[in-house]
Design a protein around this motif. Structure first.
Motif, PDB file in Angstrom:
ATOM      1  N   LYS A 170     -16.474  70.493 -25.140  1.00 46.34           N
ATOM      2  CA  LYS A 170     -17.210  70.352 -26.401  1.00 46.34           C
ATOM      3  C   LYS A 170     -16.436  69.477 -27.389  1.00 46.34           C
TER       4      LYS A 170
ATOM      5  N   ILE B 142     -17.858  65.997 -28.772  1.00 45.80           N
ATOM      6  CA  ILE B 142     -18.086  65.812 -30.212  1.00 45.80           C
ATOM      7  C   ILE B 142     -17.493  64.467 -30.626  1.00 45.80           C
TER       8      ILE B 142
ATOM      9  N   TYR C  62     -19.743  62.537 -34.031  1.00 47.88           N
ATOM     10  CA  TYR C  62     -20.238  63.423 -35.085  1.00 47.88           C
ATOM     11  C   TYR C  62     -19.218  63.474 -36.216  1.00 47.88           C
TER      12      TYR C  62
ATOM     13  N   THR D 181     -16.267  72.872 -34.325  1.00 46.16           N
ATOM     14  CA  THR D 181     -16.886  73.268 -33.057  1.00 46.16           C
ATOM     15  C   THR D 181     -17.867  74.426 -33.212  1.00 46.16           C
TER      16      THR D 181
ATOM     17  N   TYR E  32     -21.689  73.686 -33.190  1.00 42.69           N
ATOM     18  CA  TYR E  32     -22.316  73.150 -31.979  1.00 42.69           C
ATOM     19  C   TYR E  32     -22.328  74.202 -30.879  1.00 42.69           C
TER      20      TYR E  32
ATOM     21  N   GLU F  53     -22.262  74.214 -26.829  1.00 43.97           N
ATOM     22  CA  GLU F  53     -22.099  73.384 -25.629  1.00 43.97           C
ATOM     23  C   GLU F  53     -23.210  73.819 -24.682  1.00 43.97           C
TER      24      GLU F  53
ATOM     25  N   PRO G   8     -22.790  68.717 -26.702  1.00 44.47           N
ATOM     26  CA  PRO G   8     -22.612  69.494 -27.934  1.00 44.47           C
ATOM     27  C   PRO G   8     -23.881  69.438 -28.796  1.00 44.47           C
ATOM     28  N   GLU G   9     -24.730  70.442 -28.629  1.00 42.33           N
ATOM     29  CA  GLU G   9     -25.997  70.499 -29.368  1.00 42.33           C
ATOM     30  C   GLU G   9     -25.762  71.093 -30.754  1.00 42.33           C
ATOM     31  N   PRO G  10     -26.125  70.367 -31.821  1.00 37.97           N
ATOM     32  CA  PRO G  10     -25.944  70.909 -33.170  1.00 37.97           C
ATOM     33  C   PRO G  10     -26.741  72.198 -33.366  1.00 37.97           C
ATOM     34  N   ARG G  11     -26.163  73.126 -34.088  1.00 37.73           N
ATOM     35  CA  ARG G  11     -26.829  74.408 -34.375  1.00 37.73           C
ATOM     36  C   ARG G  11     -27.684  74.318 -35.640  1.00 37.73           C
TER      37      ARG G  11
END
Length: 173
Positions: A83, A87, A92, A97, A100, A102, A122-125
């Motif tokens: 991750k 990133i 980004y 971390t 995000y 993973e 790494p998908e943004p939250r």
């Protein structure tokens, strides 16, 4: 509070550096993957990948068994350093971390490859399509595959192409 967050980030950065990974902060390094595809990953960097043990003929002994994904999910000792690396690859500006997930583009629930970096990103939250929205799509697709209303390959292809339209693409809503 802010100094506590900075200290935690510094400790994480130090630990990852000791582990042999360089932590890239902000845009100090040119991105190799584009965030312009969000809420999807860059399809060049993460096109998705499949677990060869999961096929239409093995779903009853793999993905349709409750708890099966726990047997193949990679540990955070593998995903956290990946991750951090990714990133940086995405460039980004937010390098925390915790912001995000993973995520597996092709989810483990549909037989996605557990450790292949082409299937993890790494998908943004945060944002218009948070990680929780994708989780709901994954669960609906798995249910449809396991109850026989959608073929495994169709579900995998739909979610790998665009998870935001995957349900409509396979005819469920």
């Amino acid at each position: 509070m802010r100094s506590t967050q900075r200290l935690a980030s510094a400790i994480t950065a130090t630990a990852l550096t000791v582990a042999g990974l360089a932590l890239t902060m902000g845009s100090a390094r040119a991105a190799t993957c584009s965030a312009s595809h969000l809420p999807l990953p860059d399809p060049i960097c993460q096109p998705g990948a499949y677990n060869p043990d999961v096929t239409q003929s093995t779903i009853e002994s793999t993905i349709c068994v409750p708890g099966w994904t726990k047997t193949v999910r990679p540990p955070v000792s593998y995903t956290n350093p990946l991750k951090v690396k990714q990133i940086g690859e995405y460039g980004y500006s937010d390098t925390d971390t915790a912001d995000y997930e993973e995520d597996h583009l092709v989810p483990l629930e549909l037989g996605g490859a557990p450790r292949d970096p082409k299937n993890l990103w790494p998908e943004p939250r945060y944002g218009d399509q948070p990680a929780a929205s994708k989780d709901s799509v994954e669960n609906k697709l798995k249910t449809a595959v396991c109850d026989g209303t959608v073929q495994l390959d169709a579900a995998r292809s739909a979610i790998a192409t665009d998870w935001t339209t995957a349900l409509s693409k396979v005819g469920i809503g």
